[in-house]
Enzyme design. Structure first.
Site, PDB file in Angstrom:
ATOM      1  N   GLY A  44      -5.631  -5.131   5.210  1.00 28.12           N
ATOM      2  CA  GLY A  44      -6.634  -4.439   5.523  1.00 28.12           C
ATOM      3  C   GLY A  44      -8.230  -5.142   6.595  1.00 28.12           C
ATOM      4  O   GLY A  44      -8.243  -4.069   7.524  1.00 28.12           O
ATOM      5  N   THR A  73       1.022  -1.046   0.008  1.00 31.52           N
ATOM      6  CA  THR A  73      -0.155  -0.019  -0.281  1.00 31.52           C
ATOM      7  C   THR A  73       1.168   1.423  -0.158  1.00 31.52           C
ATOM      8  O   THR A  73       1.671   1.085   0.424  1.00 31.52           O
ATOM      9  CB  THR A  73      -0.946   0.246   1.200  1.00 31.52           C
ATOM     10  OG1 THR A  73      -1.805  -1.394   1.406  1.00 31.52           O
ATOM     11  CG2 THR A  73      -1.462   1.273   0.742  1.00 31.52           C
ATOM     12  N   THR A 121      -0.446   0.545   6.706  1.00 32.45           N
ATOM     13  CA  THR A 121      -0.659  -0.269   5.382  1.00 32.45           C
ATOM     14  C   THR A 121      -0.097  -2.067   5.939  1.00 32.45           C
ATOM     15  O   THR A 121       0.320  -2.040   7.667  1.00 32.45           O
ATOM     16  CB  THR A 121       1.003  -0.288   4.505  1.00 32.45           C
ATOM     17  OG1 THR A 121       1.914  -1.723   3.619  1.00 32.45           O
ATOM     18  CG2 THR A 121       2.489   0.087   5.783  1.00 32.45           C
ATOM     19  N   GLY A 122      -0.730  -2.778   5.229  1.00 36.44           N
ATOM     20  CA  GLY A 122      -1.154  -4.192   6.025  1.00 36.44           C
ATOM     21  C   GLY A 122      -2.206  -5.302   5.345  1.00 36.44           C
ATOM     22  O   GLY A 122      -3.250  -4.350   4.305  1.00 36.44           O
ATOM     23  N   ARG A 133     -14.029  -6.873  -3.270  1.00 37.61           N
ATOM     24  CA  ARG A 133     -13.401  -7.141  -2.181  1.00 37.61           C
ATOM     25  C   ARG A 133     -12.060  -5.527  -1.379  1.00 37.61           C
ATOM     26  O   ARG A 133     -12.162  -4.947  -2.023  1.00 37.61           O
ATOM     27  CB  ARG A 133     -11.626  -8.041  -1.731  1.00 37.61           C
ATOM     28  CG  ARG A 133     -11.340  -7.949  -0.143  1.00 37.61           C
ATOM     29  CD  ARG A 133     -10.264  -6.543  -0.406  1.00 37.61           C
ATOM     30  NE  ARG A 133      -9.255  -7.161   1.178  1.00 37.61           N
ATOM     31  CZ  ARG A 133      -8.345  -6.755   1.297  1.00 37.61           C
ATOM     32  NH1 ARG A 133      -7.897  -5.587   0.663  1.00 37.61           N
ATOM     33  NH2 ARG A 133      -7.498  -6.878   1.986  1.00 37.61           N
ATOM     34  N   VAL A 134     -12.924  -4.708  -0.546  1.00 32.29           N
ATOM     35  CA  VAL A 134     -12.278  -3.308  -0.439  1.00 32.29           C
ATOM     36  C   VAL A 134     -11.608  -3.732   1.335  1.00 32.29           C
ATOM     37  O   VAL A 134     -11.977  -4.524   1.720  1.00 32.29           O
ATOM     38  CB  VAL A 134     -13.866  -2.255   0.265  1.00 32.29           C
ATOM     39  CG1 VAL A 134     -13.242  -1.013   0.662  1.00 32.29           C
ATOM     40  CG2 VAL A 134     -14.588  -2.073  -1.493  1.00 32.29           C
ATOM     41  N   GLY A 135     -10.168  -3.135   1.210  1.00 31.73           N
ATOM     42  CA  GLY A 135      -9.539  -2.722   1.820  1.00 31.73           C
ATOM     43  C   GLY A 135     -10.165  -2.090   2.769  1.00 31.73           C
ATOM     44  O   GLY A 135     -10.801  -1.251   3.339  1.00 31.73           O
ATOM     45  N   ASP A 136      -8.888  -1.626   3.744  1.00 26.58           N
ATOM     46  CA  ASP A 136      -8.471  -0.799   5.234  1.00 26.58           C
ATOM     47  C   ASP A 136      -8.467   0.612   4.441  1.00 26.58           C
ATOM     48  O   ASP A 136      -8.560   2.277   4.185  1.00 26.58           O
ATOM     49  CB  ASP A 136      -7.458  -1.436   6.275  1.00 26.58           C
ATOM     50  CG  ASP A 136      -6.858  -1.215   5.912  1.00 26.58           C
ATOM     51  OD1 ASP A 136      -6.094  -1.416   5.084  1.00 26.58           O
ATOM     52  OD2 ASP A 136      -5.028   0.143   5.824  1.00 26.58           O
TER      53      ASP A 136
HETATM   54  N1  GLY Z   1      -3.914  -2.613   3.605  1.00 23.91           N
HETATM   55  C1  GLY Z   1      -4.008  -2.595   1.421  1.00 23.91           C
HETATM   56  C2  GLY Z   1      -5.242  -3.752   2.004  1.00 23.91           C
HETATM   57  O1  GLY Z   1      -5.281  -4.467   2.403  1.00 23.91           O
HETATM   58  O2  GLY Z   1      -5.687  -3.602   0.821  1.00 23.91           O
END
Ligand code: GLY
Length: 313
Positions: free
Chosen positions: A236, A182, A233-234, A210-213
């Protein structure tokens, strides 16, 4: 301190074991990109540009570099397609904008800012976000702009591992093997304003939709002039469940912590509650910079209160 040096800036380019970066030349390439992004952001802040402008510009720079998992060079989902998420926040008034599951947008962070400034909403997704981009006159890029050989190879590897993982538990070693890419930027400007920006292609072989953080305000991105600016970053899902960026801000607000103390407390919370995998960059309301991660490494760099550039894994 010279009044014109009273600014801070941090950027990151992903977390993980990063053991794939064995080649020194590749490591140098990552660090050079982090450094040149910080140099560019420094110019903006020294000339009196806003934290918001610096965070957006630095994030755009990293999106344009195909070695990072955002914009050009984003990872591929289960269908071999790019789907990107981005979020931006202005600490002056908590205004925020985000987009999720977009494709063909060279700089999703800029579209997120348009959602913030040109719409009455905070987040737009998929087709709606694409229609809004069209309405704003955002130029699209063809699919092949986003694809790199490395990402195609990564997807093939992930598909292979997924089959293996159906038969075996996801061991510590397996999860550390993955780079949670990220990009993000946080800034503190000459006026003492804070801003944060985070953008990503997500996770290799993720499910479609899929949506991340990264675009979730309070999870992957947060900024409040009274506390701090955070970009995460990680993995999500861990960051959404722990609402990590807002949690770090709350440590500052409620416990009167500085950036370093709040980052430590946030990382401890992330590990203890959800065994979270990844890291954060944080600048507090006094311009102090801090970073923390639970993975073996995180690519990041900073300029604290107008000082020298530091870039590291
Ligand atoms: N941190 C990025 C994601 O999980 O999409």
């Amino acid at each position: 301190m010279d009044k014109n040096n009273n600014y801070s800036l941090m950027v990151h380019g992903g977390a993980g074991a990063l053991d794939n970066i064995k080649d020194d030349k590749v490591a140098v390439r990552y660090l050079e990109s982090i450094r040149s992004t910080l140099e560019y952001g420094r110019e903006i802040l020294e000339q009196g540009g806003s934290a918001l402008q610096a965070a957006e510009t630095c994030a755009s720079f990293l999106e344009d570099d195909p070695i990072f998992n955002a914009g050009c060079g984003s990872v591929l989902n289960e269908n071999g397609k790019v789907e990107m998420d981005a979020g931006i926040m202005d600490g002056r008034d908590l205004s925020a904008g985000a987009v999720a599951a977009v494709d063909n947008i060279p700089n999703p962070i800029q579209l997120a800012r348009l959602v913030m400034t040109e719409s009455e909403h905070v987040m737009l997704i998929g087709d709606g976000a694409m229609r809004f981009a069209d309405h704003c006159g955002v130029e699209l890029a063809p699919e092949n702009y986003f694809y790199t050989e490395d990402r195609i190879e990564q997807l093939n590897q992930a598909r292979l591992k997924h089959k293996i993982m159906l038969d075996h538990d996801d061991t510590e070693e397996d999860s550390e093997d993955q780079k949670y890419g990220t990009i993000g930027a946080v800034a503190w400007d000459l006026e003492g304003n804070l801003a944060a920006a985070t953008s990503t292609g997500g996770i290799v072989n993720k499910r479609m939709g899929r949506v991340g953080d990264s675009p979730i305000i309070g999870a992957g991105v947060y900024a409040d002039n009274e506390t701090c600016a955070v970009s995460a970053t990680g993995y999500g899902e861990d960051f959404m469940r722990s609402v990590i960026s807002k949690t770090i801000s709350d440590f500052i607000f409620m416990k009167d912590m500085d950036a370093e103390q709040a980052t430590l407390a946030g990382i401890e919370y992330l590990s203890r509650k959800v065994k979270g995998r990844g890291g954060v960059i944080v600048i507090d309301k006094d311009g102090k910079c801090s970073s923390g991660y639970t993975t073996r490494k995180m690519i990041h760099g900073w300029i604290e209160r107008g000082g020298d550039i530091v870039a590291k894994f």
